[in-house]
Design a protein around this motif. Structure first.
Motif, mmCIF file in Angstrom:
data_model
loop_
_atom_site.group_PDB
_atom_site.id
_atom_site.type_symbol
_atom_site.label_atom_id
_atom_site.label_comp_id
_atom_site.label_asym_id
_atom_site.label_seq_id
_atom_site.Cartn_x
_atom_site.Cartn_y
_atom_site.Cartn_z
ATOM 1 N N ALA A 327 35.057 6.297 -28.078
ATOM 2 C CA ALA A 327 36.230 6.798 -28.810
ATOM 3 C C ALA A 327 37.372 5.788 -28.715
ATOM 4 O O ALA A 327 37.792 5.439 -27.622
ATOM 5 C CB ALA A 327 36.668 8.143 -28.223
ATOM 6 N N GLU A 379 29.960 13.690 -30.471
ATOM 7 C CA GLU A 379 30.271 12.817 -29.322
ATOM 8 C C GLU A 379 31.659 13.070 -28.749
ATOM 9 O O GLU A 379 31.850 13.041 -27.544
ATOM 10 C CB GLU A 379 30.272 11.346 -29.756
ATOM 11 N N TRP A 380 32.639 13.207 -29.636
ATOM 12 C CA TRP A 380 34.039 13.179 -29.212
ATOM 13 C C TRP A 380 34.737 14.531 -29.297
ATOM 14 O O TRP A 380 35.937 14.623 -29.025
ATOM 15 C CB TRP A 380 34.845 12.172 -30.055
ATOM 16 N N ASN A 383 36.716 15.343 -26.367
ATOM 17 C CA ASN A 383 37.585 14.291 -25.824
ATOM 18 C C ASN A 383 39.034 14.508 -26.281
ATOM 19 O O ASN A 383 39.348 14.356 -27.456
ATOM 20 C CB ASN A 383 37.070 12.924 -26.294
ATOM 21 N N GLN A 386 41.103 11.810 -28.233
ATOM 22 C CA GLN A 386 40.669 11.376 -29.561
ATOM 23 C C GLN A 386 40.996 12.449 -30.599
ATOM 24 O O GLN A 386 40.412 13.521 -30.582
ATOM 25 C CB GLN A 386 39.159 11.090 -29.547
#
Ligand SMILES: *[C@@H]1O[C@H](CO)[C@@H](O)[C@H](O)[C@H]1NC(C)=O
Ligand SMILES: *[C@@H]1O[C@H](CO)[C@@H](O)[C@H](O)[C@H]1NC(C)=O
Length: 431
Positions: A327, A379-380, A383, A386
């Motif tokens: 990220a 994936e992110w 997070n 991000q």
């Protein structure tokens, strides 16, 4: 999509336009095209050894006085004897000693008009109808005040070359990232130090992500306002396996896929678009009477289709590059098409890889599978550093996203919101 759905989408877009009227103080915008999305020029030196009479005789008519001619795109590639000449000039070779790719002997290439949008509008300026690429998009950007060379820039590149994992040279791709970095800094400086918006299509998104992650967080925060990725194949595509095994005529009925297969295999960036093991897992992607290949079996697959030369660079240069989607911690918006039938598994019969396979289709944008288009979301998603927005546009394909009215309205609407510092939905929504 139902009629009501369309109307509601239109209404919400109209509202967003109303809420996000950008003033004339635009953030500079840089366009990064996808594979095959800009013109390339070549010239032939004494070392060029034509393989046939046709290639020897065929001196491109529109050479300039220094011998440069448009290699991509030229319509004569559609005629069989010339397709072969075109392919031998487009071919890349992996040099194991250099651990890098290079052009065919005697072929010099260059990318025209770096910095402007000219090389991205049409692949052949004499055939605007059939070779339009970003012309509709650039026209829409003009309507909200973007001006080529002042607030709007283009970053064409030699799309045959990719990048490599750390520790491996990648001269052409790395030079492009360096040029793109300078362009970002210059665009910012010439616009009162305003940070830049990056807008990529397809493969361009993979280059931009690498550029961001290869520069420091303070650099990114100083220079990057936002990154909009259209149709980015974050984790490759199953279609790339089809291209490597049997060639891809790119939908042009006159082109024999086997004639262009060797050239397509030779492209470094095509190898980068193989389906990622991390995303596609152990799912059978290509099936033959004897063997079933998942994304983990790409080295064996390359060997079995007769492309031994690709195995080593794939394992050492490409695979580690695909392993982590890091990220970059600058705001990102992914705009993708969905609901278009997309190759998901390939079934080959007894005749082997020269014969086109039976294809089972799944969801995607016609080229890129859904799992790959949505990879950064999976994936992110958790997070907190991000910021990520994913906008899906049903029925829009991998390339029609650059000209479809709904898609253009979404892209322009997003740009207006970014320019007026209004956050639209963060997360996922459907247009
Ligand atoms: C598959 O197996 C058969 C029988 O063992 C063999 O003749 C054939 O060459 C194999 N095909 C491939 C593509 O490996
Ligand atoms: C987010 O940023 C903070 C501060 O830089 C860092 O400590 C943390 O590890 C980051 N989180 C993720 C998931 O990267």
């Amino acid at each position: 999509m139902t009629g009501v759905g369309i109307k509601m989408a239109m209404a919400s877009i109209a509202m967003m336009w109303y809420t996000c009227q950008a003033d004339s103080n635009l953030h500079p915008l840089i366009l990064v095209p996808g594979s095959g999305g800009n013109q390339l020029e070549a010239r032939l030196t004494r070392d060029y050894k034509p393989s046939s009479f046709f290639c020897n005789r065929w001196n491109p008519i529109s050479k300039d006085k220094n011998g440069w001619f448009r290699l991509w795109f030229d319509p004569s590639v559609l005629l069989a004897p010339f397709t072969k000449c075109f392919c031998e000039r487009m071919m890349l070779y992996y040099d194991p000693d250099l651990d890098d790719y290079r052009n065919a002997p005697g072929v010099e290439t260059r990318v025209p008009h770096f910095g402007g949008t000219q090389a991205l509008l049409y692949l052949d300026p004499h055939l605007k109808h059939i070779t339009a690429y970003m012309s509709s998009l650039v026209e829409s950007l003009g309507e909200i005040g973007y001006v080529d060379g002042k607030t709007l820039f283009g970053a064409p590149y030699d799309f045959r070359y990719g990048l490599a994992a750390a520790g491996h040279p990648s001269q052409v791709g790395s030079k492009f990232l360096q040029d793109l970095k300078s362009l970002i800094e210059e665009a910012s400086t010439s616009n009162g130090d305003k940070p830049v918006i990056l807008l990529s299509h397809s493969l361009g998104g993979l280059f931009v992500l690498q550029l961001l992650n290869r520069n420091s967080l303070p650099w990114r925060q100083k220079y990057i306002k936002h990154f909009i990725a259209l149709s980015a194949p974050w984790g490759g595509t199953v279609q790339e396996m089809l291209t490597f095994a049997s060639g891809n005529s790119l939908g042009v009925p006159l082109v024999d896929p086997l004639l262009v297969r060797a050239e397509q295999r030779s492209s470094d960036s095509n190898l980068w678009l193989m389906p990622s093991p991390k995303l596609f897992g152990h799912k059978p992607l290509t099936v033959t009477p004897n063997v079933t290949y998942s994304a983990y079996d790409i080295p064996q697959f390359l060997e079995d289709i007769g492309f031994h030369e690709g195995v080593q660079p794939y394992k050492s240069r490409i695979l580690p590059l695909m392993e982590h989607l890091l990220a970059p911690e600058v705001p990102i918006t992914c705009i993708i098409g969905s609901g278009v039938t997309t190759p998901e598994s390939l079934f080959y019969g007894e005749c082997g890889f020269d014969k086109q396979p039976e294809i089972v289709y799944g969801d995607g944008d016609g080229t890129v599978n859904m799992v790959s288009l949505l990879a950064v979301e999976s994936e992110w998603g958790e997070n907190r550093n991000q910021t990520l927005t994913v906008i899906r546009i049903p029925g829009v394909s991998h390339t029609s996203i650059l000209e479809d009215d709904t898609a253009l309205r979404e892209i322009v609407g997003e740009l207006q919101c970014i320019n007026s510092d209004i956050m639209r939905t963060v997360g996922s929504r459907t247009s």
